[in-house]
Design an enzyme around this catalytic site. Structure first.
Site, PDB file in Angstrom:
ATOM      1  NE  ARG A  27      -3.121   1.472  -0.900  1.00 27.54           N
ATOM      2  CZ  ARG A  27      -3.289   0.812  -1.586  1.00 27.54           C
ATOM      3  NH1 ARG A  27      -3.977   0.021  -2.610  1.00 27.54           N
ATOM      4  NH2 ARG A  27      -2.846   1.767  -3.228  1.00 27.54           N
TER       5      ARG A  27
ATOM      6  CE  LYS B 158      -1.645  28.702  -4.763  1.00 28.91           C
ATOM      7  NZ  LYS B 158      -2.712  28.402  -5.722  1.00 28.91           N
TER       8      LYS B 158
ATOM      9  CE  LYS C 123       1.169  35.777  -3.413  1.00 30.58           C
ATOM     10  NZ  LYS C 123       0.586  35.208  -4.882  1.00 30.58           N
TER      11      LYS C 123
ATOM     12  CD  GLU D 299       0.250  38.400  -6.195  1.00 32.66           C
ATOM     13  OE1 GLU D 299       0.359  37.535  -5.649  1.00 32.66           O
ATOM     14  OE2 GLU D 299      -0.586  39.359  -5.378  1.00 32.66           O
TER      15      GLU D 299
ATOM     16  CG  ASP E 245      -2.284  37.661  -8.829  1.00 30.70           C
ATOM     17  OD1 ASP E 245      -2.791  36.032  -8.908  1.00 30.70           O
ATOM     18  OD2 ASP E 245      -3.251  37.926  -8.133  1.00 30.70           O
TER      19      ASP E 245
END
Length: 281
Positions: free
Chosen positions: A102, A137, A169, A197, A218
């Site tokens: 597994r 991410k 950002k 950004e 963005d």
């Protein structure tokens, strides 16, 4: 075959994963059902058309449980294979190999799923001149593996973490008082790579003047991206990001941006359908 990913401890990963699966009691099913000296031969195969990733890691699980197992890798990471393709053949102690099954399958299914989705995005921008980037991410603790999978699928790794480049950002900009002040502070701190950004064209010039070495454009529509790329005029690399899908990435890439970053390739990739089937000895 030697396998290595910079910053990734394969032995520790295998040991921790198997410890999680076996707990204090071990594999009670195999211990109860399978004779201690029983032998097992099986073939790992893909039920989907996939880009293969993680076979050496899967093999490490089997070797951890049975150091004498015979393992034959029939394809290599990065190969694109048709549904029904045999990926690996293993022979060894039945209890040991079934205990590892597994963990081995979960790993190769997850990484092959990422590599396969990544390859689809790479194919969608072929000929555009743009390069696909991944993002941060990723599942906590699995970043090195997942970014290995995106590389296997044909993408280029973006930042590995918070340490290897500044990425300014919207929240950084809000606190610092604008893209210019934020970029200037990063430059004053001696940071070599400063990604800023911007979501409006009027933010571009202040960012570049203040020290941006890379612009993240963005959530801009393709026509706005073209205008932004023209305004930058090659002074720094440009990257399109935000809401990019397989349906939209072609148009985004053809705007002239250097890069397109996509979080979905790690965040939303479905596991590949890969199984391990018993074969008669």
């Amino acid at each position: 075959m030697t396998f290595g990913i910079e910053g990734f401890d394969l032995d520790a990963f295998v040991a921790a994963t198997l410890a999680e699966d076996m707990g204090e009691g071990g594999d009670v099913t195999s211990a109860a059902v399978i004779p201690a000296n029983a032998r097992f031969e099986a073939v790992m195969d893909s039920r989907d058309a996939i880009t293969v990733c993680g076979l050496e890691i899967a093999a490490a699980f089997f070797r951890r449980m049975d150091a004498q197992a015979t393992i034959e890798l029939l394809v290599a990471d990065g190969d694109r294979v048709a549904a029904g393709t045999a990926l690996m053949r293993i022979t060894g102690n039945a209890r040991a190999l079934l205990t590892a099954e597994r963990a081995a399958l979960n790993t190769v299914q997850h990484l092959s799923g990422i590599a396969t989705l990544t390859a689809a995005y790479v194919d969608a921008i072929a000929g555009s001149g743009a390069t696909l980037l991944d993002t941060r991410k990723t599942i906590p603790g699995l970043r090195r593996l997942e970014k290995y999978a995106t590389r296997t699928g044909g993408a280029r790794n973006h930042r590995m973490g918070l340490w290897d480049a500044a990425m300014i950002k919207d929240n950084h900009v809000a606190v610092a008082g604008g893209v210019g002040p934020a970029a200037a502070l990063a430059k004053a701190a001696g940071i070599a790579t400063i990604i800023v950004e911007v979501d409006r064209i009027d933010q571009i010039e202040p960012a570049i003047v203040a020290g941006a070495t890379h612009l993240l454009l963005d959530n801009m529509a393709p026509d706005v991206l073209r205008d932004a790329v023209a305004f930058v005029d090659g002074r720094v690399p440009t990257e399109a990001s935000g809401g990019v899908t397989l349906d939209t990435i072609g148009a985004v890439a053809r705007t002239g941006v250097c890069y397109v970053s996509v979080g979905r390739i790690t965040q939303s990739a479905p596991a590949a359908d890969i199984g391990l089937d018993f074969a008669e000895l």
